[in-house]
Design a protein around this motif. Sequence first.
Motif, short mmCIF file in Angstrom:
data_model
loop_
_atom_site.label_atom_id
_atom_site.label_comp_id
_atom_site.label_asym_id
_atom_site.label_seq_id
_atom_site.Cartn_x
_atom_site.Cartn_y
_atom_site.Cartn_z
N ILE A 195 53.66 23.40 17.41
CA ILE A 195 53.22 24.29 18.17
C ILE A 195 53.83 24.48 19.16
N ALA A 196 53.91 24.88 19.79
CA ALA A 196 54.83 26.45 20.85
C ALA A 196 55.58 25.29 21.28
N GLU A 236 49.57 31.17 21.62
CA GLU A 236 50.31 30.17 22.19
C GLU A 236 50.78 30.84 23.09
N ARG A 237 51.80 31.94 22.94
CA ARG A 237 52.19 32.87 23.52
C ARG A 237 51.67 32.81 25.52
N ASP A 238 50.58 33.37 24.84
CA ASP A 238 49.54 33.45 25.94
C ASP A 238 49.28 33.06 26.76
N ALA A 292 39.90 27.41 31.51
CA ALA A 292 39.64 28.66 31.07
C ALA A 292 40.93 28.81 29.67
N ALA A 293 41.61 27.69 29.60
CA ALA A 293 42.92 27.55 28.28
C ALA A 293 42.24 27.04 27.13
N SER A 339 52.48 31.70 28.77
CA SER A 339 53.04 32.50 30.21
C SER A 339 52.34 32.87 31.31
N SER A 340 50.93 33.09 30.42
CA SER A 340 49.31 32.72 31.76
C SER A 340 49.80 32.52 32.57
N ARG A 341 49.88 30.91 31.84
CA ARG A 341 48.97 29.49 33.02
C ARG A 341 47.89 29.07 33.52
N PRO A 342 47.37 29.43 31.97
CA PRO A 342 45.54 29.32 32.92
C PRO A 342 45.27 28.07 33.17
#
Length: 284
Positions: free
Chosen positions: A115-116, A34-36, A46-47, A39-42
């Motif tokens: 969820i985040a 969830e953090r990835d 991709a997500a 933060s990365s906003r794919p």
Amino acid sequence: MCCICFYNHESEEQRTKYMCQHCKARRRFIVDLERDLSSSRPDASAAIHKIDEASRHANSAGQPFKTRLGLVKAHYLLGQPQPPPDISSSLGSCYDSETQTLDISLQTDSMERYIARDLRLKSLPAWIAKLDLPLKVIDVSGNPSLSGLPVNELCGMRALKEFKCESCVTLSLPPPEVADQGGKAVLTYLRRVREEGKENKRMSLILIGNGEAGKTSVLQALKSEDGRANTIHVDEGRTIGIDLHAWEPQGEEGLTFDVMDFGGQAVYGKSNQYFIVRRALYLL
């Protein structure tokens, strides 16, 4: 079955106390995912690929973990401006074909339903009405981040019988009094609003502040043509309790504010609290 399945409805403290090291590692894995994503906003593809890969690793991790991953995926999919391809099949466990229910609710005290914040659905997309699913029930309850609904599209879904949205604290329509009555009442209310509703241009304006802070002067300036307040003498102009006014701003046809000017002295503090309402504009 993983150990957390036995404690899923316990408090977070109890779950942490009894959870085995394997389940702690699995939960940490989901939190890192969830953090990835946050933060990365794919991009969407991709997500979704990352979530699907995580789901394959969680096949033997127990139902709460699978449910949580499915919920993350559903919130991410429904947060896209356009419907991703094959979304109907991608909703997974969040869609029950037997009851024709889309369940993306969040129960923040349950691990499987948390969820985040950055991944939570902020507004329900209008394209949900075009899904190739015979939806009878949509459940978005318990989502503190949800602030918008496509009212016209929801009302146009003829098969839809219930829309559950209780405990969505930032959602203004429907009001919480209606949401608490259940999904059928919500849908009835939304359809009546669309068919018979009228724009309400009257609202409350509440002035709050310490005594002699200038609340009444601000109100006078707002109401005056030149934007200036008259001199208020301390021995004559102090607000006693609450002063009530009506204000119609210039250039805003039909807009009326019912103004409550609260006395700022400490002696009025306990009585003023009974006039604090949710649907109002506050000037501090």
